[in-house]
Design a protein around this motif. Structure first.
Motif, PDB file in Angstrom:
ATOM      1  N   UNK A  47       0.838  -1.199   0.000  1.00 53.17           N
ATOM      2  CA  UNK A  47       0.000   0.000   0.000  1.00 53.17           C
ATOM      3  C   UNK A  47       0.872   1.247   0.000  1.00 53.17           C
ATOM      4  N   UNK A  48       0.437   2.259  -0.735  1.00 49.99           N
ATOM      5  CA  UNK A  48       1.152   3.534  -0.779  1.00 49.99           C
ATOM      6  C   UNK A  48       0.173   4.678  -0.567  1.00 49.99           C
ATOM      7  N   UNK A  49       0.702   5.790  -0.032  1.00 46.87           N
ATOM      8  CA  UNK A  49      -0.143   6.962   0.202  1.00 46.87           C
ATOM      9  C   UNK A  49       0.735   8.207   0.291  1.00 46.87           C
ATOM     10  N   UNK A  50       0.194   9.376  -0.090  1.00 46.78           N
ATOM     11  CA  UNK A  50       0.940  10.626   0.087  1.00 46.78           C
ATOM     12  C   UNK A  50       1.183  10.878   1.577  1.00 46.78           C
ATOM     13  N   UNK A  51       2.371  11.377   1.896  1.00 48.66           N
ATOM     14  CA  UNK A  51       2.739  11.591   3.287  1.00 48.66           C
ATOM     15  C   UNK A  51       3.059  13.060   3.530  1.00 48.66           C
ATOM     16  N   UNK A  52       2.463  13.664   4.556  1.00 45.80           N
ATOM     17  CA  UNK A  52       2.790  15.058   4.872  1.00 45.80           C
ATOM     18  C   UNK A  52       4.260  15.210   5.231  1.00 45.80           C
ATOM     19  N   UNK A  53       4.817  16.365   4.964  1.00 42.42           N
ATOM     20  CA  UNK A  53       6.217  16.624   5.289  1.00 42.42           C
ATOM     21  C   UNK A  53       6.408  16.623   6.810  1.00 42.42           C
ATOM     22  N   UNK A  54       7.626  16.280   7.217  1.00 42.13           N
ATOM     23  CA  UNK A  54       7.938  16.335   8.642  1.00 42.13           C
ATOM     24  C   UNK A  54       7.788  15.015   9.374  1.00 42.13           C
ATOM     25  N   UNK A  55       7.290  13.977   8.679  1.00 44.10           N
ATOM     26  CA  UNK A  55       7.148  12.671   9.330  1.00 44.10           C
ATOM     27  C   UNK A  55       8.253  11.760   8.809  1.00 44.10           C
TER      28      UNK A  55
END
Length: 230
Positions: free
Chosen positions: A117-125
């Motif tokens: 599974x893939x998903x967009x990730x917010x910056x900073x994590x």
């Protein structure tokens, strides 16, 4: 009558078709390919297809399986050549082989599934934060989820059905790989894992993942074995 095991993929627009739609597609496609499919007897005869485990709508399948019975022998390569061009967009034949007449059904032996599974990730994590969250989750003896079946709500411990769970951060993309219980003995749903990750601090909405089921396995007593090898 000869039986065949068909390995196929279901991607792109095909992932939005339901299991019932898929059965109809294969019925229609085998007719167009003029394959001598065997049918059941009775007032409502249906083609002798047997699928491993239905794919939830929206999840792609990179290595799916079905068994098919024909009225007469055909070379597996000829079956593939005739069937492939008649399948809807998103379906692809990967391989076909003949199996024994008395081979066990796919649904009765499938026990595990791999998911990617893939998903967009917010910056900073960071990847370190992700791995720490996964490790903490897997350290738990119980992971309880709530399910509703036929109007009844029950709690289920899914921890025994999580055989592996790992994650990576690649730029702004979160990647999750997992091997989960599936089949007649029970199942763990990918969305249940995503919800637990979200609840434990992974900043990705469970609905934002794009999921592919990459492999299906039976268990021969020593460990998982590909359905193709059974």
């Amino acid at each position: 009558m000869p039986r065949y095991r068909v390995k196929y993929s279901k991607e792109g627009p095909a992932r939005y078709s339901s299991h019932l739609d898929m059965v109809r597609f294969f019925d229609r496609s085998t007719r167009r390919a003029k394959l001598p499919v065997a049918f059941s007897e009775g007032f409502n005869p249906h083609p002798k297809f047997s699928f491993a485990v239905p794919l939830p709508v929206g999840i792609a399948g990179l290595e799916e399986y079905m068994d098919m019975e024909l009225k007469e022998y055909l070379d597996p390569r000829e079956i593939a050549l005739r069937l492939e061009p008649n399948l809807p967009e998103g379906y692809k034949i990967l391989d076909i082989k003949q199996i024994e007449d008395r081979a066990v059904t796919l649904m009765s032996i499938v026990s595990r599934a791999d998911y990617w599974a893939t998903a967009p990730l917010p910056t900073g994590y960071s990847e370190g934060q992700l791995k720490a969250t996964i490790d903490k989750l897997l350290e738990q003896e119980e992971i309880i989820v709530t399910r509703e079946t036929k109007g009844k709500v029950k709690e289920v411990n899914i921890r025994p059905g999580i055989f592996s769970l790992a994650g990576d951060v690649k730029g702004h993309i979160l990647e999750i790989k997992m091997e989960l219980l599936i089949g007649s003995t029970g199942n763990v749903r990918p969305e249940e894992i995503f919800k637990k990750l979200y609840k434990n601090g992974v900043p990705v909405d469970p609905d934002d993942y794009r999921v592919r089921r990459t492999a299906l396995y039976a268990d021969d007593g020593t460990g998982p074995i590909s359905l193709w090898e059974v």
